[in-house]
Design an enzyme around this catalytic site. Structure first.
Site, PDB file in Angstrom:
ATOM      1  N   GLY A 225       0.784  -1.227   0.000  1.00  0.00           N
ATOM      2  CA  GLY A 225       0.000   0.000   0.000  1.00  0.00           C
ATOM      3  C   GLY A 225       0.818   1.280   0.000  1.00  0.00           C
ATOM      4  O   GLY A 225       0.316   2.329  -0.397  1.00  0.00           O
ATOM      5  N   ASP A 226       2.074   1.213   0.467  1.00  0.00           N
ATOM      6  CA  ASP A 226       2.946   2.396   0.445  1.00  0.00           C
ATOM      7  C   ASP A 226       4.376   1.928   0.212  1.00  0.00           C
ATOM      8  O   ASP A 226       5.288   2.232   0.978  1.00  0.00           O
ATOM      9  CB  ASP A 226       2.839   3.175   1.751  1.00  0.00           C
ATOM     10  CG  ASP A 226       3.550   4.526   1.686  1.00  0.00           C
ATOM     11  OD1 ASP A 226       3.846   5.001   0.563  1.00  0.00           O
ATOM     12  OD2 ASP A 226       3.811   5.119   2.753  1.00  0.00           O
ATOM     13  N   PHE A 227       4.560   1.179  -0.881  1.00  0.00           N
ATOM     14  CA  PHE A 227       5.839   0.522  -1.120  1.00  0.00           C
ATOM     15  C   PHE A 227       6.811   1.487  -1.794  1.00  0.00           C
ATOM     16  O   PHE A 227       7.201   1.325  -2.940  1.00  0.00           O
ATOM     17  CB  PHE A 227       5.646  -0.735  -1.964  1.00  0.00           C
ATOM     18  CG  PHE A 227       6.822  -1.681  -1.907  1.00  0.00           C
ATOM     19  CD1 PHE A 227       7.057  -2.445  -0.782  1.00  0.00           C
ATOM     20  CD2 PHE A 227       7.697  -1.774  -2.968  1.00  0.00           C
ATOM     21  CE1 PHE A 227       8.144  -3.306  -0.727  1.00  0.00           C
ATOM     22  CE2 PHE A 227       8.790  -2.632  -2.922  1.00  0.00           C
ATOM     23  CZ  PHE A 227       9.018  -3.395  -1.800  1.00  0.00           C
ATOM     24  N   ASN A 228       7.190   2.513  -1.050  1.00  0.00           N
ATOM     25  CA  ASN A 228       8.220   3.424  -1.528  1.00  0.00           C
ATOM     26  C   ASN A 228       9.569   2.974  -0.965  1.00  0.00           C
ATOM     27  O   ASN A 228       9.624   2.251   0.035  1.00  0.00           O
ATOM     28  CB  ASN A 228       7.888   4.869  -1.149  1.00  0.00           C
ATOM     29  CG  ASN A 228       8.020   5.121   0.343  1.00  0.00           C
ATOM     30  OD1 ASN A 228       9.120   5.192   0.880  1.00  0.00           O
ATOM     31  ND2 ASN A 228       6.878   5.274   1.034  1.00  0.00           N
ATOM     32  N   ASN A 231      10.529   2.774   2.715  1.00  0.00           N
ATOM     33  CA  ASN A 231       9.871   1.785   3.579  1.00  0.00           C
ATOM     34  C   ASN A 231      10.428   0.378   3.381  1.00  0.00           C
ATOM     35  O   ASN A 231       9.773  -0.605   3.734  1.00  0.00           O
ATOM     36  CB  ASN A 231       8.365   1.778   3.318  1.00  0.00           C
ATOM     37  CG  ASN A 231       7.658   2.924   4.005  1.00  0.00           C
ATOM     38  OD1 ASN A 231       8.181   3.513   4.950  1.00  0.00           O
ATOM     39  ND2 ASN A 231       6.466   3.265   3.526  1.00  0.00           N
TER      40      ASN A 231
END
Length: 335
Positions: A225-228, A231
């Site tokens: 969901g926030d795979f930047n 992270n």
């Protein structure tokens, strides 16, 4: 940060709540956030007492959580995370349990009443973002640096592990389809209400894709969901790189690729981003089984959503930059 409530249970430690923590600036914009900040010192103390932790000063990061390295009763390292209750964080414990340490940090304990997580600590904890030199860095990269292609390979390994996990029971996580349908409506509403000087055809394309892509998914997984790249952390041992700080949902795995591709050695900083995007998307998609055109289409959808979010928060120029990237991604996607 708020002053602590009076208590004889433990002395107050101001080093645990230094001024300028990002979380304070972020959540204080909300009434519920201000109330949570007032309770935060007590929540941290209660969690530390419950799990018999030795606290260290928090990491200077995290926009919606207080996060600090701790020592367990046996002296082992861990991380305590106390989160402002909000929608995107609601499924974090469920996702971490589903992943079970495969591609993500392990969940050691969870206190839902306090929204507190006790997590495995990554050592050395270098982010993938920091491990890959920036495109405009002229100095020779350190020996430990990864090329963008190698960094994408490490990230693909992590995603492959995350996407193999069994999905939690229905209701524990939101779905990509439901969330993106809401975003689609919000994009159109913001465009009509705010009337920013954006290409209406491109905005409408993004709004449509937010509904069409989830509906056409051939596979559903637990997405991060926030795979930047900020992270994804380096961890000693055979498990290698591990994901942290998910905003998990269930749905199309292609959803996860956009922030990784655009933030790891930003392709839009190069003179010719389109061929570079094609190459890097192909590298990822060959490994993960997501068609590159579909991954690029997700980039269009999410860039358009981000652009209208920026416009709604008084950053019309920032939204215009997002739409310029969306236009390139649309070419890559063949749209």
């Amino acid at each position: 940060m708020p002053q602590p409530p009076c208590s004889s249970a433990a002395p107050w430690r101001p080093d645990l709540f230094p001024p300028g923590l990002p979380v304070a600036g972020t959540v204080s914009a909300h009434a519920s956030g201000r109330a949570w900040l007032a309770r935060l010192p007590g929540l941290v103390r209660e969690a530390a007492e419950q799990w018999e932790l030795r606290l260290s000063p928090p990491f200077h990061g995290g926009s919606c959580s207080w996060v600090a390295p701790v020592r367990l009763p046996d002296g082992g390292p861990a991380v305590l995370k106390v989160t402002w209750p909000h929608r995107e964080a609601a499924g974090e414990a469920a996702a971490l349990r589903a992943w079970g340490g495969h591609g993500a940090v392990r969940l050691l304990a969870h206190d839902p009443a306090r929204h507190a997580l006790l997590l495995e600590r990554c050592v050395p904890g270098t982010t993938l973002l920091d491990a890959v030199p920036e495109a405009d860095r002229h100095a020779a990269p350190p020996d430990t640096a990864l090329s963008p292609e190698a960094g994408l390979g490490r990230a693909a390994d992590v995603l492959d592990a995350l996407w193999r996990a069994p999905r939690p029971p229905d209701g524990e996580l939101e779905t990509v389809a439901v969330v993106c349908a809401e975003w689609s409506d919000l994009v159109r509403e913001r465009m009509a209400r705010l009337r920013p000087p954006y290409d209406p055809g491109l905005v409408e394309l993004g709004a449509s894709l937010l509904r069409e892509l989830p509906a056409a998914a051939r596979r559903e997984v637990v997405v991060h969901g926030d795979f930047n790249p900020g992270n994804v952390l380096a961890a000693d041992g055979p498990r290698g790189w591990l994901a942290i700080d998910p905003k998990p949902m269930t749905g199309d795995p292609g959803y996860d690729l956009w922030p990784l591709v655009t933030q790891l050695d930003d392709p839009f900083e190069y003179d010719a981003p389109e061929p570079l995007l094609r190459t890097r998307l192909r590298l990822l998609t060959d490994r993960l089984g997501v068609p590159p055109e579909r991954a690029a289409a997700w980039g269009v959808a999410r860039s358009v959503e981000s652009a209208l979010y920026a416009a709604a928060h008084d950053d019309v120029p920032g939204g215009a930059e997002e739409l310029a990237e969306a236009r390139v991604l649309a070419e890559v996607a063949g749209l």
